[in-house]
Design a protein around this motif. Structure first.
Motif, short mmCIF file in Angstrom:
data_model
loop_
_atom_site.label_atom_id
_atom_site.label_comp_id
_atom_site.label_asym_id
_atom_site.label_seq_id
_atom_site.Cartn_x
_atom_site.Cartn_y
_atom_site.Cartn_z
N CYS A 371 0.83 -1.21 0.00
CA CYS A 371 0.00 0.00 0.00
C CYS A 371 0.86 1.26 0.00
O CYS A 371 0.56 2.23 -0.70
N TYR A 372 1.93 1.23 0.79
CA TYR A 372 2.83 2.39 0.82
C TYR A 372 3.50 2.57 -0.55
O TYR A 372 3.67 3.69 -1.03
N LEU A 373 3.89 1.46 -1.17
CA LEU A 373 4.53 1.52 -2.48
C LEU A 373 3.59 2.11 -3.52
O LEU A 373 3.96 3.04 -4.27
N ALA A 374 2.36 1.59 -3.58
CA ALA A 374 1.41 2.07 -4.58
C ALA A 374 1.10 3.55 -4.37
O ALA A 374 1.06 4.34 -5.32
N TRP A 375 0.88 3.94 -3.10
CA TRP A 375 0.61 5.35 -2.83
C TRP A 375 1.80 6.22 -3.23
O TRP A 375 1.62 7.26 -3.87
N GLY A 376 3.00 5.81 -2.85
CA GLY A 376 4.19 6.61 -3.14
C GLY A 376 4.45 6.77 -4.62
O GLY A 376 4.78 7.87 -5.09
N LEU A 377 4.28 5.70 -5.38
CA LEU A 377 4.50 5.79 -6.82
C LEU A 377 3.51 6.74 -7.47
O LEU A 377 3.87 7.57 -8.30
N GLU A 378 2.24 6.63 -7.10
CA GLU A 378 1.24 7.53 -7.66
C GLU A 378 1.50 8.98 -7.21
O GLU A 378 1.36 9.92 -8.01
N HIS A 379 1.92 9.15 -5.99
CA HIS A 379 2.16 10.48 -5.42
C HIS A 379 3.23 11.24 -6.22
O HIS A 379 3.12 12.46 -6.41
N PHE A 380 4.23 10.50 -6.68
CA PHE A 380 5.31 11.13 -7.42
C PHE A 380 5.20 10.93 -8.94
O PHE A 380 6.17 11.08 -9.67
N GLY A 381 3.99 10.57 -9.38
CA GLY A 381 3.76 10.50 -10.81
C GLY A 381 4.20 9.22 -11.48
O GLY A 381 4.28 9.16 -12.71
N GLY A 382 4.47 8.18 -10.70
CA GLY A 382 4.91 6.91 -11.27
C GLY A 382 3.74 6.02 -11.63
O GLY A 382 2.56 6.39 -11.49
N GLU A 383 4.05 4.84 -12.10
CA GLU A 383 3.03 3.87 -12.50
C GLU A 383 2.66 2.99 -11.33
O GLU A 383 3.52 2.43 -10.65
N ILE A 384 1.38 2.84 -11.09
CA ILE A 384 0.89 2.02 -9.99
C ILE A 384 1.05 0.55 -10.35
O ILE A 384 0.67 0.13 -11.44
N PRO A 385 1.62 -0.28 -9.45
CA PRO A 385 1.78 -1.71 -9.76
C PRO A 385 0.45 -2.37 -10.09
O PRO A 385 -0.57 -2.06 -9.45
N THR A 387 -0.58 -5.16 -9.33
CA THR A 387 -1.07 -5.97 -8.21
C THR A 387 -1.65 -5.13 -7.09
O THR A 387 -2.17 -5.68 -6.11
N ALA A 388 -1.58 -3.79 -7.20
CA ALA A 388 -2.10 -2.92 -6.14
C ALA A 388 -3.62 -3.09 -6.02
O ALA A 388 -4.32 -3.15 -7.03
N GLN A 389 -4.10 -3.20 -4.79
CA GLN A 389 -5.52 -3.38 -4.54
C GLN A 389 -6.10 -2.08 -3.99
O GLN A 389 -5.78 -1.69 -2.87
N TYR A 390 -6.94 -1.40 -4.76
CA TYR A 390 -7.50 -0.14 -4.30
C TYR A 390 -8.84 0.12 -4.99
O TYR A 390 -9.18 -0.53 -5.94
#
Length: 390
Positions: A371-385, A387-390
């Protein structure tokens, strides 16, 4: 207070008395299931036209908290089984009638892990597989199972396509003695399996369309509860079950401290280290509950006024939700470290709550790093994995 929660509080002593027997039985006792049914809590997230309350999600949170504080395994069942009427309420009316047409109190189990393989046939699918962790399954008459579409040889198609397959009790088997665990023993989260079961099309939901509100928009347009999104509601239910155990653990520790004197003669209720840990545990558990409650209330207001819960919103929710449960679990663990050797005795409820909380912590919806990874990537404009569940 919703009447479902009031009923649980009125029957708190009876529910608490069933915790140990449920552990010994390896599932919640029939008396426990009766109390949950009579409270009506499993129907809190069920649509009104299906015999449910269609209540505010935080009414559901309060009910699960009340159950799990007295009986941790029952609290876990309440959270997991109690979320399934939300999904059934966005399914086709034909399926809803099959499940709730004769009895609105029918319970539905899961799991959603895509361990099944579904081969398309005329009118539906030929479905096979084996799944662990079907919580409360002995008291359920239907099950929702995750599976991937496959070719005739059983190999998943490319790209993987996930579906939710909904089957009546007559089409699957529960594996006896398949729930031998260190905690949450009373949940009866046993294995289920079937081979070549025919599942008609109307009992199959597209996993993506469950998450993106396609079904909600089709069958429940304008209904705030069903616009809340699966990726929010399911983790919310798991957090409710987890918080219920954490709150119960603190309450039991509090009572234990009242009369405890250590082997060195230290009186726990005046011990500065014990009081420090107790204060932090009370505060962290209640802060976590309040945090999640506030986010859910905000989301409900948003969808109620015609807004949407965006990807950014959902990732923030998952970040905060796992952080809230993690703080609660950590503070309880620190408190229990100071409860002395008597707390490890099976005769002590301290031992049960601690074990149950450790098992609750392992659920994928309480797994913080993804969850921290998915949030952080989106926060800085990256691609969400993917496998992220949201």
């Amino acid at each position: 207070m919703h009447p479902a929660t009031a009923y649980i509080l009125e029957h708190a002593d009876a529910l608490r008395a069933e915790a140990e027997p449920s552990d010994e039985l390896g599932r919640i006792t029939d008396r426990t299931a009766q109390i949950l049914r009579e409270s009506g809590g499993i129907r809190l997230l069920q649509a009104k036209d299906l015999g449910g309350f269609e209540a505010h999600p935080n009414d559901f949170l309060d009910w699960v908290l009340a159950v799990g504080e007295q009986h941790p395994s029952a609290g876990w069942v309440a959270g997991v089984v109690g979320i399934h009427p939300w999904e059934i309420s966005i399914a086709s009316p034909r399926l809803q009638k099959e499940i709730y047409g004769q009895d609105p109190d029918v319970w539905v189990a899961s799991p959603y892990a895509p361990f099944g393989r579904a081969v398309p046939v005329e009118g539906g699918y030929r479905f096979s597989g084996s799944w662990p962790f079907s919580t409360g399954t002995d008291h359920c008459e239907w099950v929702i199972l995750g599976g991937l579409l496959a070719d005739e040889s059983g190999r998943p198609t490319t790209p993987p396509t996930m579906r939710h397959f909904i089957l009546p009790r007559s089409q699957y088997e529960i594996v006896p003695d398949s729930w031998n665990v260190m905690g949450l023993s009373g949940t009866g989260s046993k294995d289920v399996w079937m081979t070549d079961a025919f599942v008609p099309d109307h009992r199959v939901l597209d996993g993506v369309e469950v998450r993106d509100n396609t079904y909600s928009d089709r069958w429940r347009p304008g209904a705030p509860l069903y616009t809340m999104r699966f990726g929010v509601m399911f983790p919310f239910a798991i957090s409710a079950g987890t918080f219920s155990i954490a709150r119960g653990a603190v309450a039991v520790a509090d009572r234990h401290i009242q009369g405890r004197v250590s082997s060195q003669g230290s009186v726990s209720k005046t011990d500065p280290f014990v009081l420090d840990a107790l204060a932090k545990a009370h505060a962290d558990v209640e802060a976590g509950i309040a945090h999640v409650r506030a986010i859910i209330a905000g989301f409900y207001d948003t969808v109620g006024s015609g807004g949407d819960i965006t990807v950014k919103d959902r990732l923030r929710f998952r970040r905060d939700q796992v952080r809230a449960t993690d703080r609660a679990i950590a503070s309880v663990n620190e408190l229990y470290r100071l409860m002395g050797s008597s707390s490890i005795q099976k005769a002590s409820p301290l031992e049960r709550y601690w074990r149950d909380l450790q098992v609750a912590a392992t659920h994928v919806c309480n797994s913080r790093e993804p969850c921290y990874l998915a949030w952080g990537l989106e926060h800085f404009g990256g691609e969400i994995p993917p496998t992220a569940q949201y």
